[in-house]
Design a protein around this motif. Structure first.
Motif, PDB file in Angstrom:
ATOM      1  N   ALA A 174     -16.339  82.978  18.353  1.00  0.00           N
ATOM      2  CA  ALA A 174     -15.225  84.084  17.787  1.00  0.00           C
ATOM      3  C   ALA A 174     -14.033  83.890  17.510  1.00  0.00           C
ATOM      4  CB  ALA A 174     -16.579  85.520  18.245  1.00  0.00           C
ATOM      5  N   THR A 176     -11.175  87.007  16.141  1.00  0.00           N
ATOM      6  CA  THR A 176     -10.897  88.045  15.994  1.00  0.00           C
ATOM      7  C   THR A 176      -9.538  88.576  15.978  1.00  0.00           C
ATOM      8  OG1 THR A 176     -12.365  88.634  17.050  1.00  0.00           O
ATOM      9  CG2 THR A 176     -11.195  90.599  17.237  1.00  0.00           C
ATOM     10  N   ARG A 178      -6.692  91.284  15.148  1.00  0.00           N
ATOM     11  CA  ARG A 178      -6.475  93.116  15.244  1.00  0.00           C
ATOM     12  C   ARG A 178      -5.302  93.420  15.228  1.00  0.00           C
ATOM     13  NH1 ARG A 178     -10.364  91.997  20.119  1.00  0.00           N
ATOM     14  NH2 ARG A 178     -11.334  93.507  18.938  1.00  0.00           N
ATOM     15  N   ALA A 184     -10.417  96.204  13.371  1.00  0.00           N
ATOM     16  CA  ALA A 184     -10.897  94.594  13.285  1.00  0.00           C
ATOM     17  C   ALA A 184     -11.364  92.621  12.344  1.00  0.00           C
ATOM     18  CB  ALA A 184     -11.062  94.583  14.753  1.00  0.00           C
ATOM     19  N   PHE A 185     -10.641  91.707  12.142  1.00  0.00           N
ATOM     20  CA  PHE A 185     -11.113  91.189  11.174  1.00  0.00           C
ATOM     21  C   PHE A 185     -11.477  90.206  12.282  1.00  0.00           C
ATOM     22  CE2 PHE A 185     -10.577  86.774   9.262  1.00  0.00           C
ATOM     23  CZ  PHE A 185     -11.370  87.389   8.400  1.00  0.00           C
ATOM     24  N   GLU A 186     -13.354  90.023  11.429  1.00  0.00           N
ATOM     25  CA  GLU A 186     -14.583  88.893  12.964  1.00  0.00           C
ATOM     26  C   GLU A 186     -14.752  87.788  11.551  1.00  0.00           C
ATOM     27  OE1 GLU A 186     -16.819  91.479  14.617  1.00  0.00           O
ATOM     28  OE2 GLU A 186     -15.604  92.794  15.709  1.00  0.00           O
ATOM     29  N   SER A 188     -15.668  83.597  12.759  1.00  0.00           N
ATOM     30  CA  SER A 188     -16.624  82.345  13.870  1.00  0.00           C
ATOM     31  C   SER A 188     -15.756  80.951  13.244  1.00  0.00           C
ATOM     32  CB  SER A 188     -18.071  82.247  13.534  1.00  0.00           C
ATOM     33  OG  SER A 188     -18.691  81.667  14.321  1.00  0.00           O
ATOM     34  N   ILE A 234      -4.101  87.982  17.550  1.00  0.00           N
ATOM     35  CA  ILE A 234      -5.180  86.991  17.135  1.00  0.00           C
ATOM     36  C   ILE A 234      -6.414  86.337  18.545  1.00  0.00           C
ATOM     37  CG2 ILE A 234      -5.766  84.938  16.034  1.00  0.00           C
ATOM     38  CD1 ILE A 234      -3.116  86.827  15.236  1.00  0.00           C
TER      39      ILE A 234
END
Length: 257
Positions: A174, A176, A178, A184-186, A188, A234
């Motif tokens: 994952a 992420t 912030r 939050a940007f998510e 993978s 990050i």
């Protein structure tokens, strides 16, 4: 040969990096220490290795001058002036609207890799780290601009280099980002066109990677944009998060005088 036992950190003010266990790394970082980049080799970024990024381009990939989707990895160099570490303070140029924070898995090479088959590619990896691959937003995809991607401190790495044996599956981590005041940007690593092993196989088919070099898996599509006054955190997998702050270019110059 570049090898590490556990977690490699280079604390600001220390002459050499420290190879410590996860608990010790967490304790050190809990005190708010700043770090240098934990690597010293060449750093290569990878473009268009995210499925959503290719999908977003759509038919444009078949128009001139490209005429077809890329058949090999598209790389660019993040030169030495771009390197910075955990808690770096980065200038936002006054003539741009913001800086894109591309969160990417950094693959750190453990030994010289030339024409490495995918089934053996992970044998050439020493470990992984977080790379904040910064850039000024721009449209060019095949010819990355030095002016947009190679500004001072536009490649923040760390806080630690994590030994390979701690990462069970680098192709399913994952991501992420912030940024204060933003959702939050998510993402993978699972959305990569080429996973770690295939990327290394394809890159080393036409160039040699040396021990200590870093190649990024690539920036996920839709990376967030920061402005002066923001701080970005990050996280990738369960790695210790990387923190970067951003200031107005004029403000930073004033502090240096």
């Amino acid at each position: 040969m570049f090898a590490l036992a556990d977690h490699l950190l280079h604390l600001e003010g220390d002459p050499l990096p420290r190879d410590v266990d996860a608990q010790a790394a967490t304790a050190l970082l809990a005190h708010g220490v700043a770090c240098r980049a934990p690597v010293t080799g060449a750093v290569y970024g990878t473009l268009l290795n995210d499925r959503a990024a290719l999908d977003a381009l759509g038919d444009a990939m078949r128009d001139a001058p490209y005429k077809a989707p890329p058949k090999a990895p598209i790389l660019y160099l993040k030169p030495r002036n771009t390197l910075a570490g955990h808690r770096a303070c980065v200038n936002v140029p006054i003539d741009v609207e913001g800086v894109e924070v591309g969160a990417s898995l950094g693959i750190v090479i453990g030994r010289t890799a030339t024409r490495v088959p995918a089934e053996h590619a992970l044998d050439y990896v020493a470990g992984y780290t977080i790379v904040a691959d910064l850039s000024i937003p721009h449209a060019s995809v095949y010819r990355p601009s030095v002016r947009f991607r190679a500004r001072d401190r536009f490649c923040v790495i760390g806080p630690a280099l994590v030994a390979k044996h701690h990462v069970a599956n680098p192709d399913d981590l994952a991501i992420t980002v912030r940024i204060d005041g933003q959702p939050a940007f998510e993402a993978s690593t699972a959305t990569s066109v080429r996973g770690v092993a295939q990327l290394l196989a394809d890159v080393t088919d036409f160039m040699t990677l040396a021990a200590g070099d870093v190649i990024t898996l690539g920036v996920p599509h839709g990376a967030p944009v920061v402005r002066a006054g923001n701080e970005a955190t990050i996280a990738i997998g369960d790695f210790a998060p990387l923190r970067v702050s951003f200031v107005d270019d004029v403000e930073q110059q004033g502090e240096q005088r």
